[in-house]
Design an enzyme around this catalytic site. Sequence first.
Site, PDB file in Angstrom:
ATOM      1  N   ASP A   1       0.838  -1.201   0.000  1.00  0.00           N
ATOM      2  CA  ASP A   1       0.000   0.000   0.000  1.00  0.00           C
ATOM      3  C   ASP A   1       0.878   1.258   0.000  1.00  0.00           C
ATOM      4  O   ASP A   1       2.097   1.183   0.191  1.00  0.00           O
ATOM      5  CB  ASP A   1      -0.888  -0.046   1.247  1.00  0.00           C
ATOM      6  CG  ASP A   1      -1.942   1.049   1.230  1.00  0.00           C
ATOM      7  OD1 ASP A   1      -2.330   1.486   0.137  1.00  0.00           O
ATOM      8  OD2 ASP A   1      -2.379   1.466   2.324  1.00  0.00           O
TER       9      ASP A   1
ATOM     10  N   GLU B   1       2.560   4.945  -4.106  1.00  0.00           N
ATOM     11  CA  GLU B   1       2.592   5.876  -5.275  1.00  0.00           C
ATOM     12  C   GLU B   1       3.947   6.556  -5.395  1.00  0.00           C
ATOM     13  O   GLU B   1       4.328   6.847  -6.527  1.00  0.00           O
ATOM     14  CB  GLU B   1       1.482   6.923  -5.139  1.00  0.00           C
ATOM     15  CG  GLU B   1       0.091   6.338  -5.248  1.00  0.00           C
ATOM     16  CD  GLU B   1      -0.287   5.445  -4.083  1.00  0.00           C
ATOM     17  OE1 GLU B   1       0.141   5.749  -2.967  1.00  0.00           O
ATOM     18  OE2 GLU B   1      -0.973   4.439  -4.292  1.00  0.00           O
TER      19      GLU B   1
ATOM     20  N   ASP C   1      -8.653   3.745  -2.495  1.00  0.00           N
ATOM     21  CA  ASP C   1      -9.644   4.261  -1.554  1.00  0.00           C
ATOM     22  C   ASP C   1     -10.862   4.839  -2.258  1.00  0.00           C
ATOM     23  O   ASP C   1     -10.916   6.022  -2.587  1.00  0.00           O
ATOM     24  CB  ASP C   1      -9.004   5.335  -0.667  1.00  0.00           C
ATOM     25  CG  ASP C   1      -7.895   4.737   0.187  1.00  0.00           C
ATOM     26  OD1 ASP C   1      -7.825   3.494   0.289  1.00  0.00           O
ATOM     27  OD2 ASP C   1      -7.102   5.512   0.747  1.00  0.00           O
TER      28      ASP C   1
HETATM   29  C1  GLC Z   1      -4.613   3.478   2.678  1.00  0.00           C
HETATM   30  C2  GLC Z   1      -5.148   2.245   1.978  1.00  0.00           C
HETATM   31  C3  GLC Z   1      -6.273   1.648   2.784  1.00  0.00           C
HETATM   32  C4  GLC Z   1      -5.759   1.333   4.180  1.00  0.00           C
HETATM   33  C5  GLC Z   1      -5.186   2.569   4.846  1.00  0.00           C
HETATM   34  C6  GLC Z   1      -4.523   2.264   6.178  1.00  0.00           C
HETATM   35  O1  GLC Z   1      -5.553   4.478   2.706  1.00  0.00           O
HETATM   36  O2  GLC Z   1      -5.554   2.530   0.683  1.00  0.00           O
HETATM   37  O3  GLC Z   1      -6.781   0.518   2.159  1.00  0.00           O
HETATM   38  O4  GLC Z   1      -6.783   0.810   4.965  1.00  0.00           O
HETATM   39  O5  GLC Z   1      -4.216   3.162   4.007  1.00  0.00           O
HETATM   40  O6  GLC Z   1      -3.490   1.370   6.016  1.00  0.00           O
END
Ligand code: GLC
Length: 742
Positions: free
Chosen positions: A392, A395, A470
């Site tokens: 995650d 980017e 998200d």
């Molecule tokens: C980011 C991710 C999401 C996750 C959050 C906390 O926003 O896209 O899926 O729950 O981080 O880790």
Amino acid sequence: MASSQFQSVGAIKTWHKSGNVLDFDCEHGRVRVAILRDGIMRVRATRARDFGPDFSYAVAKTKWPKVKAAIRSGKVVTIRTKKLLVTITKAPLRIEFARADGTVLNSDERAHGMGWEGKKCRSYRQLVADEMFFGCGEKTGQFNKRGSKTVFWNTDDPNHTYLSEAIYVSIPFLISTRPGAHYGIFWDNTHRTQFNLGQVADEKHYILESDAGEIDYYFFAGDSVREVVRGYARLTGRMWMPPQWALGYQQCRWSYMSAAEIMDVARNFRKRKIPCDVIYCDIDYMDGYRVFTWNPKTFPKPRKMIQDLGRMGFKLVTIIDPGVKNDNKYAVCRDGREKGMFLKKPEGGWFTGNVWPGECVFPDFTNPRVREWWGPWHKKLLDVGVAGIWNDMNEPAVWNHPGGTMPLDIPHDYDGHPTTHERTHNVYGFNMARACHEGLRALRPNQRPFAITRSAYAGIQRYSMVWTGDNQSLWEQLAVSIPECLNLSLSGVPFCGSDVGGFGGNCTGELLARWTQAGAFFPFFRNHTALHTRRQEPWAFGRKVENVCRRYISLRYQLLPYFYNLFHEATANATPIMRPLFWEFPNDPHGYAVDDQFLLGASLLVAPILKPGARQRAVYLPDASDWYDYWTKQKHTGGQYVTAPAPLDTLPLFVRAGSIIPMTKPMEFIGRKSIGEIILDIYPGTKTTGYLYEDDGESFDYERGAYTLTHFAWANGKLKTDKQKTGYKSAVKKYRVRDNSA
Ligand code: GLC
């Protein structure tokens, strides 16, 4: 229109060919056209003295067998292969791609062609009246991209809307289709890139442009969109079979705060008899958000927790972020600093930025040495039994810098082609996912890795599946997930899906019911929601909604053999799992506009309910087939809209006549169980066929032929089976036929 600063490549001064590569020395730059296959050409252009090193993260295939091509020069230069006729005019240089029969597919716009403006490189291309655009990777917004502008710059935007031009993933692969003419362009430039797909007053041209770097694009010609997509997959690679359990339902929340909470969620699934295979640990499982650690208070015995989950048939997937807490007492940070694994500022000293753990340092994933260092850290997680990794924030998201990412002047290795973040931004997440995939494979060579990623670049399918980041608990975001995942699927990433129920904001019972119904037919099926939002597990909204969720999650599991076939097709032929109507019915013009329905494989037509309160909807049944209503078994002819009833527990679902859908009995989890009895759900048509793909569900032995393909045909009330591949000992003891024509 082009601004006055734009400098076109100009006229050809000299040119020569060596083998199937044509080099043109022009007034304002160099152009190289390479013939890769009958239907695939590569075009490069630079203003520099010579081309840069031939290196691309996206490209998996760099050696192409020599193609037979007739190259002629007169007033123009022509290249003729079995599939393409390429005409290159000399003054100025302009390239036209036509089919072998002369039908023009696409060409440089005559006035400008390719060229430069400042550091930017750009291609102006002809746009014709009935041309439609698809692909472009992960994009919200209109299904057919014609008339829109889209930006490729990986962006963490949890508030993105239908109009957002850039989100998490960059796949600059454009598919064009119109009756009788199909082509694709993969614009392989990792700088910030923009496609203006006809958002221009005269609608006569479209523009592909990058902030810097060379023009480097591949042109794919095909008799169909299928062939164009396959050409792209030849170049950028195909996905692997995932472990079979990854096709199951998955439950997530930011965050399940302790082992006790995870176990409670797991027990609820089993108690309530809602099938589920995977539970996720979001960031709070870590010790102060330090990657590859566990919080000693809330997750004191991860191994035991995972064993307990395993006994109940669950797998655990943990999140990993790229930001490493800048804390020299922490092993990953210390080791990485000692070995020089993190990015530095241009003036020297570690580059730091803030993410979840506070101040972080960031691995340079574009350095092969760093990827090799990062991979083995996953051993800490695998050793306690973690089954997959969720990558995650890659980017990368960096909160305290302008633009929410790292400054563009941060130096990166780019696999031995030193450059700055300006060029590496769009491949940072790709290379993190790659480091993860390669790490998992090195640790467990014959076990299929399961990696999910938020950010990506073209070619990501070789390393990871993609979820769409998200989204929000809004009806319009449920609706947009269909064109978004269809275009992502067409862009080489068949294994994709969106957070079911929506991530940001509070879901409602009705929205969760409708989203779970739809999500059951997406390749990736995971319910996830953000911190502080309302609980979103299938039982969070009372019995009625829970029953709907159970019904559809259970149907997903009953369809497992059919789904697994589709993953095999994606692996073997780069065929999308969820398909736009026009993939199967290219001659039905109406299907190109339909963005609120999709096909799951060749046989199932899924028409989710996308509006609150709706209890019926219009469903378009494509032409050239008859269709059965899955629920009532009523038969309809294609080429028309029907009104499908849709009380809360019904998602309109239709089956193409002539299909045999392999199904199984309901099950609570996939685990490693083999399926002994297959139900063949038969929907007779003029020719009625189906098949079943089987392998061991977890190893790479299928790559070496360890799989079985059983083909079925149904005629006059009789079933014929025929094994066409027998590399794997079929687990099926019994086929049970269910004839739905009665
Ligand atoms: C980011 C991710 C999401 C996750 C959050 C906390 O926003 O896209 O899926 O729950 O981080 O880790």
